[in-house]
Design a protein around this motif. Structure first.
Motif, PDB file in Angstrom:
ATOM      1  N   ALA A  63      12.614  94.419 -75.077  1.00 53.22           N
ATOM      2  CA  ALA A  63      13.506  94.569 -76.251  1.00 53.22           C
ATOM      3  C   ALA A  63      13.628  93.269 -77.048  1.00 53.22           C
ATOM      4  O   ALA A  63      13.971  93.311 -78.231  1.00 53.22           O
ATOM      5  N   SER A  64      13.360  92.132 -76.405  1.00 51.52           N
ATOM      6  CA  SER A  64      13.442  90.874 -77.153  1.00 51.52           C
ATOM      7  C   SER A  64      12.050  90.378 -77.544  1.00 51.52           C
ATOM      8  O   SER A  64      11.705  90.334 -78.723  1.00 51.52           O
ATOM      9  N   ILE A  65      11.262  90.012 -76.530  1.00 48.94           N
ATOM     10  CA  ILE A  65      10.006  89.304 -76.809  1.00 48.94           C
ATOM     11  C   ILE A  65       8.990  90.200 -77.523  1.00 48.94           C
ATOM     12  O   ILE A  65       8.482  89.851 -78.598  1.00 48.94           O
ATOM     13  N   LEU A  66       8.690  91.370 -76.927  1.00 44.32           N
ATOM     14  CA  LEU A  66       7.677  92.239 -77.542  1.00 44.32           C
ATOM     15  C   LEU A  66       8.164  92.729 -78.914  1.00 44.32           C
ATOM     16  O   LEU A  66       7.424  92.670 -79.906  1.00 44.32           O
ATOM     17  N   ARG A  67       9.405  93.190 -78.964  1.00 40.96           N
ATOM     18  CA  ARG A  67       9.955  93.685 -80.249  1.00 40.96           C
ATOM     19  C   ARG A  67       9.932  92.592 -81.313  1.00 40.96           C
ATOM     20  O   ARG A  67       9.550  92.822 -82.457  1.00 40.96           O
ATOM     21  N   TYR A  68      10.301  91.371 -80.951  1.00 42.69           N
ATOM     22  CA  TYR A  68      10.319  90.265 -81.924  1.00 42.69           C
ATOM     23  C   TYR A  68       8.902  89.944 -82.394  1.00 42.69           C
ATOM     24  O   TYR A  68       8.645  89.832 -83.603  1.00 42.69           O
ATOM     25  N   ALA A  69       7.964  89.842 -81.454  1.00 46.53           N
ATOM     26  CA  ALA A  69       6.589  89.465 -81.834  1.00 46.53           C
ATOM     27  C   ALA A  69       5.973  90.541 -82.741  1.00 46.53           C
ATOM     28  O   ALA A  69       5.317  90.220 -83.747  1.00 46.53           O
ATOM     29  N   VAL A  70       6.201  91.819 -82.408  1.00 43.18           N
ATOM     30  CA  VAL A  70       5.628  92.895 -83.240  1.00 43.18           C
ATOM     31  C   VAL A  70       6.259  92.861 -84.632  1.00 43.18           C
ATOM     32  O   VAL A  70       5.572  92.944 -85.660  1.00 43.18           O
ATOM     33  N   SER A  71       7.586  92.688 -84.689  1.00 39.12           N
ATOM     34  CA  SER A  71       8.241  92.720 -86.013  1.00 39.12           C
ATOM     35  C   SER A  71       7.811  91.534 -86.871  1.00 39.12           C
ATOM     36  O   SER A  71       7.660  91.665 -88.084  1.00 39.12           O
ATOM     37  N   LEU A  72       7.584  90.379 -86.242  1.00 37.76           N
ATOM     38  CA  LEU A  72       7.092  89.237 -87.030  1.00 37.76           C
ATOM     39  C   LEU A  72       5.726  89.552 -87.626  1.00 37.76           C
ATOM     40  O   LEU A  72       5.478  89.338 -88.814  1.00 37.76           O
ATOM     41  N   ASN A  73       4.836  90.087 -86.777  1.00 37.40           N
ATOM     42  CA  ASN A  73       3.476  90.336 -87.271  1.00 37.40           C
ATOM     43  C   ASN A  73       3.437  91.409 -88.345  1.00 37.40           C
ATOM     44  O   ASN A  73       2.652  91.320 -89.288  1.00 37.40           O
ATOM     45  N   VAL A  74       4.291  92.419 -88.190  1.00 41.22           N
ATOM     46  CA  VAL A  74       4.351  93.455 -89.232  1.00 41.22           C
ATOM     47  C   VAL A  74       4.795  92.821 -90.554  1.00 41.22           C
ATOM     48  O   VAL A  74       4.219  93.065 -91.615  1.00 41.22           O
ATOM     49  N   THR A  75       5.816  91.973 -90.489  1.00 38.22           N
ATOM     50  CA  THR A  75       6.289  91.302 -91.705  1.00 38.22           C
ATOM     51  C   THR A  75       5.196  90.419 -92.285  1.00 38.22           C
ATOM     52  O   THR A  75       4.930  90.446 -93.497  1.00 38.22           O
ATOM     53  N   TRP A  76       4.564  89.640 -91.425  1.00 32.91           N
ATOM     54  CA  TRP A  76       3.552  88.696 -91.909  1.00 32.91           C
ATOM     55  C   TRP A  76       2.368  89.417 -92.552  1.00 32.91           C
ATOM     56  O   TRP A  76       1.710  88.857 -93.439  1.00 32.91           O
ATOM     57  N   LEU A  77       2.101  90.686 -92.094  1.00 29.14           N
ATOM     58  CA  LEU A  77       0.982  91.425 -92.707  1.00 29.14           C
ATOM     59  C   LEU A  77       1.210  91.675 -94.195  1.00 29.14           C
ATOM     60  O   LEU A  77       0.266  91.833 -94.965  1.00 29.14           O
ATOM     61  N   VAL A  78       2.488  91.723 -94.607  1.00 32.82           N
ATOM     62  CA  VAL A  78       2.763  91.904 -96.043  1.00 32.82           C
ATOM     63  C   VAL A  78       2.260  90.666 -96.808  1.00 32.82           C
ATOM     64  O   VAL A  78       1.721  90.776 -97.908  1.00 32.82           O
ATOM     65  N   ASN A  79       2.383  89.500 -96.201  1.00 31.48           N
ATOM     66  CA  ASN A  79       1.929  88.270 -96.856  1.00 31.48           C
ATOM     67  C   ASN A  79       0.417  88.079 -96.780  1.00 31.48           C
ATOM     68  O   ASN A  79      -0.174  87.441 -97.651  1.00 31.48           O
ATOM     69  N   SER A  80      -0.187  88.586 -95.697  1.00 33.73           N
ATOM     70  CA  SER A  80      -1.629  88.372 -95.499  1.00 33.73           C
ATOM     71  C   SER A  80      -2.415  89.597 -95.974  1.00 33.73           C
ATOM     72  O   SER A  80      -2.973  89.597 -97.081  1.00 33.73           O
ATOM     73  N   ALA A  81      -2.419  90.678 -95.176  1.00 34.26           N
ATOM     74  CA  ALA A  81      -3.241  91.860 -95.495  1.00 34.26           C
ATOM     75  C   ALA A  81      -2.904  92.440 -96.861  1.00 34.26           C
ATOM     76  O   ALA A  81      -3.808  92.783 -97.643  1.00 34.26           O
ATOM     77  N   ALA A  82      -1.601  92.576 -97.168  1.00 34.66           N
ATOM     78  CA  ALA A  82      -1.233  93.222 -98.445  1.00 34.66           C
ATOM     79  C   ALA A  82      -1.453  92.296 -99.641  1.00 34.66           C
ATOM     80  O   ALA A  82      -1.207  92.699-100.779  1.00 34.66           O
ATOM     81  N   HIS A  83      -1.905  91.073 -99.385  1.00 38.86           N
ATOM     82  CA  HIS A  83      -2.327  90.215-100.506  1.00 38.86           C
ATOM     83  C   HIS A  83      -3.846  90.144-100.596  1.00 38.86           C
ATOM     84  O   HIS A  83      -4.389  89.413-101.425  1.00 38.86           O
ATOM     85  N   MET A  84      -4.541  90.889 -99.701  1.00 41.98           N
ATOM     86  CA  MET A  84      -6.008  90.792 -99.678  1.00 41.98           C
ATOM     87  C   MET A  84      -6.735  92.128 -99.725  1.00 41.98           C
ATOM     88  O   MET A  84      -7.796  92.218-100.320  1.00 41.98           O
ATOM     89  N   TYR A  85      -6.167  93.152 -99.055  1.00 40.11           N
ATOM     90  CA  TYR A  85      -6.908  94.407 -98.919  1.00 40.11           C
ATOM     91  C   TYR A  85      -6.155  95.568 -99.542  1.00 40.11           C
ATOM     92  O   TYR A  85      -5.004  95.836 -99.158  1.00 40.11           O
ATOM     93  N   GLY A  86      -6.807  96.287-100.466  1.00 40.47           N
ATOM     94  CA  GLY A  86      -6.185  97.467-101.070  1.00 40.47           C
ATOM     95  C   GLY A  86      -6.434  97.512-102.573  1.00 40.47           C
ATOM     96  O   GLY A  86      -7.010  96.590-103.157  1.00 40.47           O
ATOM     97  N   ASN A  87      -5.968  98.621-103.166  1.00 34.63           N
ATOM     98  CA  ASN A  87      -6.154  98.817-104.614  1.00 34.63           C
ATOM     99  C   ASN A  87      -5.085  98.093-105.422  1.00 34.63           C
ATOM    100  O   ASN A  87      -4.027  97.736-104.901  1.00 34.63           O
ATOM    101  N   ARG A  88      -5.394  97.979-106.749  1.00 34.03           N
ATOM    102  CA  ARG A  88      -4.406  97.345-107.639  1.00 34.03           C
ATOM    103  C   ARG A  88      -4.167  98.238-108.863  1.00 34.03           C
ATOM    104  O   ARG A  88      -4.552  97.900-109.970  1.00 34.03           O
ATOM    105  N   PRO A  89      -3.534  99.395-108.657  1.00 36.53           N
ATOM    106  CA  PRO A  89      -3.384 100.352-109.761  1.00 36.53           C
ATOM    107  C   PRO A  89      -2.427  99.894-110.854  1.00 36.53           C
ATOM    108  O   PRO A  89      -2.462 100.434-111.958  1.00 36.53           O
ATOM    109  N   TYR A  90      -1.581  98.929-110.573  1.00 37.18           N
ATOM    110  CA  TYR A  90      -0.567  98.532-111.575  1.00 37.18           C
ATOM    111  C   TYR A  90      -0.955  97.252-112.306  1.00 37.18           C
ATOM    112  O   TYR A  90      -0.683  97.099-113.490  1.00 37.18           O
ATOM    113  N   ASP A  91      -1.562  96.305-111.556  1.00 41.24           N
ATOM    114  CA  ASP A  91      -1.988  95.064-112.199  1.00 41.24           C
ATOM    115  C   ASP A  91      -3.196  94.502-111.446  1.00 41.24           C
ATOM    116  O   ASP A  91      -3.058  94.017-110.321  1.00 41.24           O
ATOM    117  N   ARG A  92      -4.369  94.594-112.085  1.00 38.48           N
ATOM    118  CA  ARG A  92      -5.588  94.141-111.426  1.00 38.48           C
ATOM    119  C   ARG A  92      -5.710  92.618-111.476  1.00 38.48           C
ATOM    120  O   ARG A  92      -6.625  92.030-110.891  1.00 38.48           O
TER     121      ARG A  92
END
Ligand code: ST9
Ligand code: ZN
Ligand code: ZN
Length: 305
Positions: free
Chosen positions: A198-227
């Motif tokens: 409930a502490s260590i695994l949950r914390y590590a997973v939630s950090l990585n999910v958040t960090w993916l917004v900064n990494s993956a979602a700034h690199m992979y995917g479409n740009r339908p609103y602003d290319r």
């Protein structure tokens, strides 16, 4: 007299070679080793403990998405005091820096995306934008430009000030002690299993999910609103981060409380904010109109859906 961090920053001004903060490298490595070890505990844990770890994960995620992000960083809706207190308490469970620091960094990120003033500048690669930025002193542009941003609204909120003042003790309690004690006290789970799941695994997973917004979602995917900007629509990040992967939309219309064109679809954070409005605990949701979205798509989108 400048401190060692200031001297290192000044000496390396303009370069990419900021000084490594070994304490963070060691602690994050230990956290991730602990998280991998935790996986081996899952088969022996009580089902209620796994459910509790998941509930803590959801509270953690909501405190970041509905709280630090959509409420405090972007002011995309208003929240009454009880809701702000709930989001601040659970935000200490998230242990992602206090609300003030998180929101100030995030405002700098939006204003100066993909430049040296962006704390997690994705132009420096996947690793840097994911976690590497927490391993080095900040580029001096982040601090210089960050200091010019208006954060008076954050400082005017007593809930934000209180959480900042008592941040360390609230993190110890909310991120580690409470998640560990509840399964042990309530249904007799071992302290060992409770702590790691409930502490260590949950914390590590939630950090990585958040960090993916900064990494993956700034690199992979479409740009339908602003290319012309880096942030992208990333369905996988959307699923993990309960509605925060529509990142091309979000950087185009950062004030939209739904952070997406699709309202309630794939967006549990929006469900939560709508529910809070229904309860009378939130008001003033800001939303972009359909004609505005369509006009913007036609003008700057990449033509994808
Ligand atoms: C963590 C944060 O993980 C994650 C944030 C992610 C953001 C995601 C965004 C995505 C949006 C969508 C939401 C998705 C949600 C999904 C949810 C799923 C759960 N402006 O900091 P210092 C000043 S944290 C103005 O020491 P150094 C500062 O006030 C993880 N000023 O910098 C101070 O001034 P003074 C756990 C600024 O020395 C001075 O600069 N935490 C700004 O370079 C020095 O500040 C950690 O790992 C600014 N922007 O150290 C700890 N920034 O001296 C991480 C700073 O006057 N932090 N200042 O008081 C650290 O150890 C350090 O900050 C450092 C930099 C080593 C990274
Ligand atoms: Zn972004
Ligand atoms: Zn944002």
């Amino acid at each position: 007299m400048p401190g060692p961090a200031e001297e290192a920053r000044a000496g390396l001004a303009g370069s990419q070679g900021q000084r490594i903060v070994w304490r963070n490298v060691v602690l994050m490595s230990l956290l991730h080793l602990g998280a991998v070890y935790s996986l081996a505990l899952i088969p022996d844990a009580q089902p209620l403990t796994l459910l509790w770890a998941y509930i803590c994960f959801l509270l953690t995620v909501l405190s970041v998405t509905a709280g630090a992000h959509r409420l405090w960083s972007h002011r995309s809706y208003k929240a009454k005091l009880p809701l702000r207190i709930f989001l601040a308490v659970t935000n200490s469970m998230a242990f992602q820096n206090d609300i003030f620091e998180w929101s100030r960094d995030h405002r700098v990120h939006h204003k100066y995306s993909e430049t040296d003033a962006d704390p997690h500048n994705a132009g420096r690669g996947f690793f840097f934008s994911h976690v590497g930025w927490l391993f080095v002193r900040k580029h001096r542009d982040v601090i210089e430009k960050g200091r010019k941003l208006d954060v008076t609204d954050l400082l005017a909120d007593p809930v934000v000030r209180f959480q900042r003042k008592y941040y360390k003790v609230s993190v110890v309690l909310m991120c580690f002690v409470v998640p560990t004690l509840v399964p042990w006290y309530t249904w007799g789970e071992s302290l060992w299993n409770s702590y790691f799941l409930a502490s260590i695994l949950r914390y590590a997973v939630s950090l990585n999910v958040t960090w993916l917004v900064n990494s993956a979602a700034h690199m992979y995917g479409n740009r339908p609103y602003d290319r012309n900007i880096s942030p992208r629509q990333n369905p996988l990040v959307t699923l993990g981060a309960i509605g925060e992967g529509f990142h091309n939309y979000h950087h185009t219309f950062p004030f939209d409380y739904s952070a997406s064109e699709f309202g309630l679809n794939f967006n549990p954070t929006t469900w939560f904010i709508d529910f809070m409005c229904w309860l009378g605990l939130a008001t003033d949701r800001k939303q972009v109109t359909k004609p505005m979205i369509e006009a913007r798509k036609a003008r700057t989108g990449d033509g994808s859906a």
